[in-house]
Design a protein around this motif. Structure first.
Motif: not given
Length: 275
Positions: A245, A216, A242
């Motif tokens: 963040s 990520k 997914e």
């Protein structure tokens, strides 16, 4: 997710590395990767698996894949012999294709890499490759190429992970419009990285694994990345990024872990006769 390379060619930001997989284990890994959203695979004549990659691509298309992207490379032996065109054609034959999506120079062999690049430019201009680039190039290698190049490399594939963040190289390539693509992004699961307390803390916060956090970080840092695994469980994990963040603070924390630690060769101190 795609990135726009400097020639306008769209390429998957994340793909699958394949070294040293061959045979059924490679076909199985390609299947697992595809089932989890991967449509890009990285190979090289040096890996000895181009024929298997070609078989895998055909199998995936039979299973319904509309588009699979393949990266392969110019070997050092071909650089030394000067037969860039012959090596490219041999890769085409082994892969069973007439076109390469992304063709990279595997290493900057000191005596030959500039001439080899000019030959790669010819292949690209003839329309046989979607984009061309390099691997394992430092800034000074790129400087020499750019002195004579009429095509700026689209990609520089390098070892890159939180213990080797390549910050200066990343800044240099960004200025030149060259995408960095990270290989060995989890440093071959080196305990110095996987057991790092800062990464473990971030992983615990999101309920993710350390490799997922690292991947990520690559994606949010605007890097292309090609993790490799033969494990179906690990492959699924690699492509399941997914739903979360990383914060700017966390990205900076991971950047700060750099200690210039390599698990592969330094291009300035490599024995190219053995690569």
């Amino acid at each position: 997710m795609f990135v726009d390379l400097n020639n306008g060619f769209c390429y998957p930001q994340m793909g699958a590395g394949t070294f040293p997989l061959k045979g059924y284990s490679l076909l199985k890994a390609m299947y697992y990767a595809y089932k989890n959203g991967c449509i890009s695979f990285d190979t090289s004549p040096a890996y000895g698996n181009e024929r298997w990659i070609g078989i895998g691509v055909k199998v995936l298309k039979l299973l319904g894949a509309k588009r699979i992207y393949v990266t392969t490379k110019l070997s050092n032996s071909a650089q030394r012999s000067g037969d860039v065109r012959g090596e490219f054609n041999s890769s085409l034959k082994r892969l069973g294709v007439t076109y390469i999506d992304l063709y990279l120079m595997h290493w900057p062999n000191p005596e030959t890499y500039v001439e080899a690049w000019l030959e790669m430019e010819k292949i690209y201009k003839e329309g046989h490759a979607g984009a061309i680039g390099v691997c394992n190039f430092h800034e000074h290698h790129l400087d020499k190429i750019l002195e004579v190049a009429t095509v700026v490399p689209a990609v520089n594939q390098v070892e890159l992970h939180p213990l080797l963040t390549q910050k200066k190289l990343r800044e240099y390539c960004a200025e030149k419009g060259i995408y960095i693509q990270s290989y060995s992004p989890v440093a071959r699961m080196d305990k110095k990285l996987i057991d790092n307390e800062a990464l473990l803390s971030i992983a615990d916060k999101y309920g993710k694994s350390v490799p997922q956090i690292i991947l990520k970080w690559n994606i949010q840092s605007g890097l292309m990345v090609i993790p490799k695994s033969a494990s179906g469980v690990r492959i699924k994990e690699n492509f399941s990024l997914e739903g979360f963040s990383l914060t700017d603070v966390e990205l900076n924390t991971i950047d700060s872990l750099n200690v210039n630690y390599r698990v592969r060769h330094d291009p300035d101190n490599a024995d190219f006769s053995k690569l």
